[in-house]
Design a protein around this motif. Structure first.
Motif, PDB file in Angstrom:
ATOM      1  N   SER A   5      36.186  51.698  60.235  1.00 30.91           N
ATOM      2  CA  SER A   5      34.852  52.273  60.457  1.00 30.91           C
ATOM      3  C   SER A   5      33.839  51.722  59.452  1.00 30.91           C
ATOM      4  CB  SER A   5      34.922  53.792  60.311  1.00 30.91           C
ATOM      5  OG  SER A   5      35.040  54.134  58.947  1.00 30.91           O
ATOM      6  N   PRO A   6      32.553  51.735  59.858  1.00 33.13           N
ATOM      7  CA  PRO A   6      31.493  51.268  58.963  1.00 33.13           C
ATOM      8  C   PRO A   6      31.527  52.003  57.625  1.00 33.13           C
ATOM      9  CG  PRO A   6      30.612  51.614  61.149  1.00 33.13           C
ATOM     10  CD  PRO A   6      32.021  52.101  61.170  1.00 33.13           C
ATOM     11  N   LEU A   7      31.786  53.281  57.668  1.00 30.73           N
ATOM     12  CA  LEU A   7      31.828  54.043  56.425  1.00 30.73           C
ATOM     13  C   LEU A   7      32.927  53.525  55.513  1.00 30.73           C
ATOM     14  CD1 LEU A   7      30.935  56.271  54.587  1.00 30.73           C
ATOM     15  CD2 LEU A   7      32.316  57.866  55.904  1.00 30.73           C
ATOM     16  N   TYR A   8      34.081  53.278  56.101  1.00 27.73           N
ATOM     17  CA  TYR A   8      35.209  52.749  55.345  1.00 27.73           C
ATOM     18  C   TYR A   8      34.830  51.439  54.664  1.00 27.73           C
ATOM     19  CZ  TYR A   8      39.883  50.897  54.410  1.00 27.73           C
ATOM     20  OH  TYR A   8      40.992  50.366  53.806  1.00 27.73           O
ATOM     21  N   LYS A   9      34.252  50.539  55.449  1.00 29.21           N
ATOM     22  CA  LYS A   9      33.892  49.226  54.902  1.00 29.21           C
ATOM     23  C   LYS A   9      32.888  49.347  53.775  1.00 29.21           C
ATOM     24  CE  LYS A   9      34.381  46.877  59.333  1.00 29.21           C
ATOM     25  NZ  LYS A   9      33.556  46.276  60.414  1.00 29.21           N
ATOM     26  N   ARG A  10      31.904  50.208  53.968  1.00 28.25           N
ATOM     27  CA  ARG A  10      30.871  50.378  52.953  1.00 28.25           C
ATOM     28  C   ARG A  10      31.463  50.941  51.669  1.00 28.25           C
ATOM     29  NH1 ARG A  10      25.365  51.734  54.008  1.00 28.25           N
ATOM     30  NH2 ARG A  10      24.622  50.270  55.539  1.00 28.25           N
ATOM     31  N   VAL A  11      32.273  51.946  51.822  1.00 26.28           N
ATOM     32  CA  VAL A  11      32.875  52.584  50.649  1.00 26.28           C
ATOM     33  C   VAL A  11      33.735  51.584  49.880  1.00 26.28           C
ATOM     34  CG1 VAL A  11      34.602  54.276  49.940  1.00 26.28           C
ATOM     35  CG2 VAL A  11      32.776  54.935  51.508  1.00 26.28           C
ATOM     36  N   VAL A  12      34.554  50.849  50.595  1.00 24.70           N
ATOM     37  CA  VAL A  12      35.418  49.860  49.953  1.00 24.70           C
ATOM     38  C   VAL A  12      34.584  48.806  49.228  1.00 24.70           C
ATOM     39  CG1 VAL A  12      36.981  47.945  50.385  1.00 24.70           C
ATOM     40  CG2 VAL A  12      37.414  50.173  51.422  1.00 24.70           C
ATOM     41  N   LYS A  13      33.558  48.319  49.909  1.00 31.24           N
ATOM     42  CA  LYS A  13      32.698  47.299  49.320  1.00 31.24           C
ATOM     43  C   LYS A  13      32.078  47.785  48.015  1.00 31.24           C
ATOM     44  CE  LYS A  13      30.410  43.348  49.827  1.00 31.24           C
ATOM     45  NZ  LYS A  13      31.101  42.065  50.023  1.00 31.24           N
ATOM     46  N   LEU A  14      31.593  48.994  48.024  1.00 31.11           N
ATOM     47  CA  LEU A  14      30.969  49.556  46.832  1.00 31.11           C
ATOM     48  C   LEU A  14      31.954  49.684  45.685  1.00 31.11           C
ATOM     49  CD1 LEU A  14      28.770  52.258  48.572  1.00 31.11           C
ATOM     50  CD2 LEU A  14      27.940  50.326  47.223  1.00 31.11           C
ATOM     51  N   ILE A  15      33.118  50.234  46.003  1.00 34.42           N
ATOM     52  CA  ILE A  15      34.112  50.445  44.956  1.00 34.42           C
ATOM     53  C   ILE A  15      34.554  49.116  44.352  1.00 34.42           C
ATOM     54  CG2 ILE A  15      36.426  51.298  44.451  1.00 34.42           C
ATOM     55  CD1 ILE A  15      35.939  53.511  46.493  1.00 34.42           C
ATOM     56  N   GLN A  16      34.663  48.113  45.208  1.00 39.42           N
ATOM     57  CA  GLN A  16      35.050  46.785  44.704  1.00 39.42           C
ATOM     58  C   GLN A  16      34.044  46.252  43.697  1.00 39.42           C
ATOM     59  OE1 GLN A  16      35.386  44.733  48.427  1.00 39.42           O
ATOM     60  NE2 GLN A  16      37.623  44.773  48.389  1.00 39.42           N
ATOM     61  N   ASN A  17      32.833  46.755  43.762  1.00 41.25           N
ATOM     62  CA  ASN A  17      31.785  46.226  42.897  1.00 41.25           C
ATOM     63  C   ASN A  17      31.445  47.093  41.700  1.00 41.25           C
ATOM     64  OD1 ASN A  17      30.435  43.571  43.972  1.00 41.25           O
ATOM     65  ND2 ASN A  17      31.120  44.733  45.748  1.00 41.25           N
ATOM     66  N   ILE A  18      32.218  48.119  41.468  1.00 38.28           N
ATOM     67  CA  ILE A  18      32.031  48.890  40.236  1.00 38.28           C
ATOM     68  C   ILE A  18      32.530  48.008  39.094  1.00 38.28           C
ATOM     69  CG2 ILE A  18      32.600  50.966  38.954  1.00 38.28           C
ATOM     70  CD1 ILE A  18      33.441  52.246  41.634  1.00 38.28           C
ATOM     71  N   PRO A  19      31.660  47.704  38.137  1.00 38.13           N
ATOM     72  CA  PRO A  19      32.078  46.813  37.051  1.00 38.13           C
ATOM     73  C   PRO A  19      33.077  47.463  36.099  1.00 38.13           C
ATOM     74  CG  PRO A  19      29.767  47.456  36.797  1.00 38.13           C
ATOM     75  CD  PRO A  19      30.274  48.143  38.022  1.00 38.13           C
ATOM     76  N   SER A  20      33.873  46.633  35.470  1.00 37.51           N
ATOM     77  CA  SER A  20      34.804  47.118  34.457  1.00 37.51           C
ATOM     78  C   SER A  20      34.006  47.816  33.368  1.00 37.51           C
ATOM     79  CB  SER A  20      35.569  45.927  33.867  1.00 37.51           C
ATOM     80  OG  SER A  20      36.369  46.357  32.798  1.00 37.51           O
ATOM     81  N   GLY A  21      34.520  48.925  32.892  1.00 34.43           N
ATOM     82  CA  GLY A  21      33.819  49.652  31.842  1.00 34.43           C
ATOM     83  C   GLY A  21      32.849  50.687  32.374  1.00 34.43           C
ATOM     84  N   LYS A  22      32.735  50.738  33.713  1.00 38.73           N
ATOM     85  CA  LYS A  22      31.875  51.752  34.330  1.00 38.73           C
ATOM     86  C   LYS A  22      32.704  52.599  35.287  1.00 38.73           C
ATOM     87  CE  LYS A  22      27.748  50.885  32.636  1.00 38.73           C
ATOM     88  NZ  LYS A  22      26.946  51.917  31.944  1.00 38.73           N
ATOM     89  N   VAL A  23      32.162  53.723  35.697  1.00 43.62           N
ATOM     90  CA  VAL A  23      32.837  54.578  36.670  1.00 43.62           C
ATOM     91  C   VAL A  23      31.833  55.045  37.715  1.00 43.62           C
ATOM     92  CG1 VAL A  23      34.467  55.457  34.948  1.00 43.62           C
ATOM     93  CG2 VAL A  23      32.351  56.716  35.431  1.00 43.62           C
ATOM     94  N   ALA A  24      32.338  55.625  38.780  1.00 44.68           N
ATOM     95  CA  ALA A  24      31.472  56.226  39.791  1.00 44.68           C
ATOM     96  C   ALA A  24      32.143  57.514  40.233  1.00 44.68           C
ATOM     97  CB  ALA A  24      31.296  55.276  40.968  1.00 44.68           C
ATOM     98  N   THR A  25      31.380  58.398  40.845  1.00 40.42           N
ATOM     99  CA  THR A  25      31.980  59.636  41.352  1.00 40.42           C
ATOM    100  C   THR A  25      32.084  59.533  42.873  1.00 40.42           C
ATOM    101  OG1 THR A  25      29.932  60.862  41.778  1.00 40.42           O
ATOM    102  CG2 THR A  25      30.772  60.881  39.523  1.00 40.42           C
ATOM    103  N   TYR A  26      32.904  60.380  43.440  1.00 38.11           N
ATOM    104  CA  TYR A  26      33.097  60.371  44.891  1.00 38.11           C
ATOM    105  C   TYR A  26      31.767  60.572  45.618  1.00 38.11           C
ATOM    106  CZ  TYR A  26      37.898  61.005  43.354  1.00 38.11           C
ATOM    107  OH  TYR A  26      39.096  60.849  42.728  1.00 38.11           O
ATOM    108  N   SER A  27      31.026  61.561  45.180  1.00 36.86           N
ATOM    109  CA  SER A  27      29.771  61.850  45.871  1.00 36.86           C
ATOM    110  C   SER A  27      28.739  60.749  45.647  1.00 36.86           C
ATOM    111  CB  SER A  27      29.218  63.199  45.436  1.00 36.86           C
ATOM    112  OG  SER A  27      28.800  63.152  44.109  1.00 36.86           O
ATOM    113  N   HIS A  28      28.788  60.144  44.479  1.00 38.65           N
ATOM    114  CA  HIS A  28      27.877  59.052  44.177  1.00 38.65           C
ATOM    115  C   HIS A  28      28.117  57.889  45.139  1.00 38.65           C
ATOM    116  CE1 HIS A  28      26.272  56.000  40.992  1.00 38.65           C
ATOM    117  NE2 HIS A  28      25.324  56.393  41.805  1.00 38.65           N
ATOM    118  N   ILE A  29      29.385  57.538  45.301  1.00 35.38           N
ATOM    119  CA  ILE A  29      29.746  56.464  46.223  1.00 35.38           C
ATOM    120  C   ILE A  29      29.293  56.792  47.644  1.00 35.38           C
ATOM    121  CG2 ILE A  29      31.682  55.307  47.364  1.00 35.38           C
ATOM    122  CD1 ILE A  29      31.244  54.227  44.628  1.00 35.38           C
ATOM    123  N   ALA A  30      29.547  58.020  48.034  1.00 34.86           N
ATOM    124  CA  ALA A  30      29.143  58.430  49.379  1.00 34.86           C
ATOM    125  C   ALA A  30      27.640  58.276  49.554  1.00 34.86           C
ATOM    126  CB  ALA A  30      29.560  59.872  49.640  1.00 34.86           C
ATOM    127  N   GLY A  31      26.895  58.721  48.556  1.00 34.08           N
ATOM    128  CA  GLY A  31      25.444  58.617  48.620  1.00 34.08           C
ATOM    129  C   GLY A  31      24.982  57.169  48.722  1.00 34.08           C
TER     130      GLY A  31
END
Length: 124
Positions: A5-31
């Motif tokens: 699904s488009p959502l799946y692809k988007r979420v994966v793409k975003l997570i792949q681009n979180i730089p080392s040394g940084k974090v993201a939250t579930y809701s942040h990614i969703a947003g």
DNA sequence: GTTATGACCGGTT
DNA sequence: CAACCGGCCATAA
């Protein structure tokens, strides 16, 4: 092969681009993915496919800055991975003010430009 | 169709 | 602080 699904692809793409040394939250990614309110689904995606992808899954935590994994799911593994990247964890908590990944709008656009938008169920 | 299930969230107690 | 509650929303069965 079933198309993700488009959502799946988007979420994966975003997570792949979180730089080392940084974090993201579930809701942040969703947003960022254009799917505000789909935090639970972000976790669903991770639990179902994080080990099989090249995903920095350990960089995703909950909105309180804490690890959502249970011990048997790799709680300590996640903490160790984060520490190794220089993320400071005090009292089991990451200070989001310091470590939250905040991509520029431009960066965000370029990441998602080739992906179809997420369309909420209520509108499909 | 319906129901159950999340590595969740924000507000309230 | 922590625990609880109701809502959330896409999937899986």
């Amino acid at each position: 092969m079933k198309e993700k699904s488009p959502l799946y692809k988007r979420v994966v793409k975003l997570i792949q681009n979180i730089p080392s040394g940084k974090v993201a939250t579930y809701s942040h990614i969703a947003g960022l993915a254009g799917a505000k309110g789909c935090a639970r689904h972000v976790s669903y995606i991770l639990s179902s496919s994080s080990k099989s992808q090249n995903l920095p899954w350990h960089r995703v935590i909950n909105s309180q800055g804490k690890i959502s994994l249970r011990v048997e799911q790799g709680y300590f593994d996640q903490i160790n991975r984060l520490k190794k990247e220089g993320v400071n964890i005090v009292a089991d908590k990451v200070y989001l003010e310091t470590y939250l990944w905040q991509p520029t709008n431009k960066k965000l656009k370029s990441l998602l430009k080739d992906l179809p938008p997420h369309i909420p169920l209520s509108v499909r």
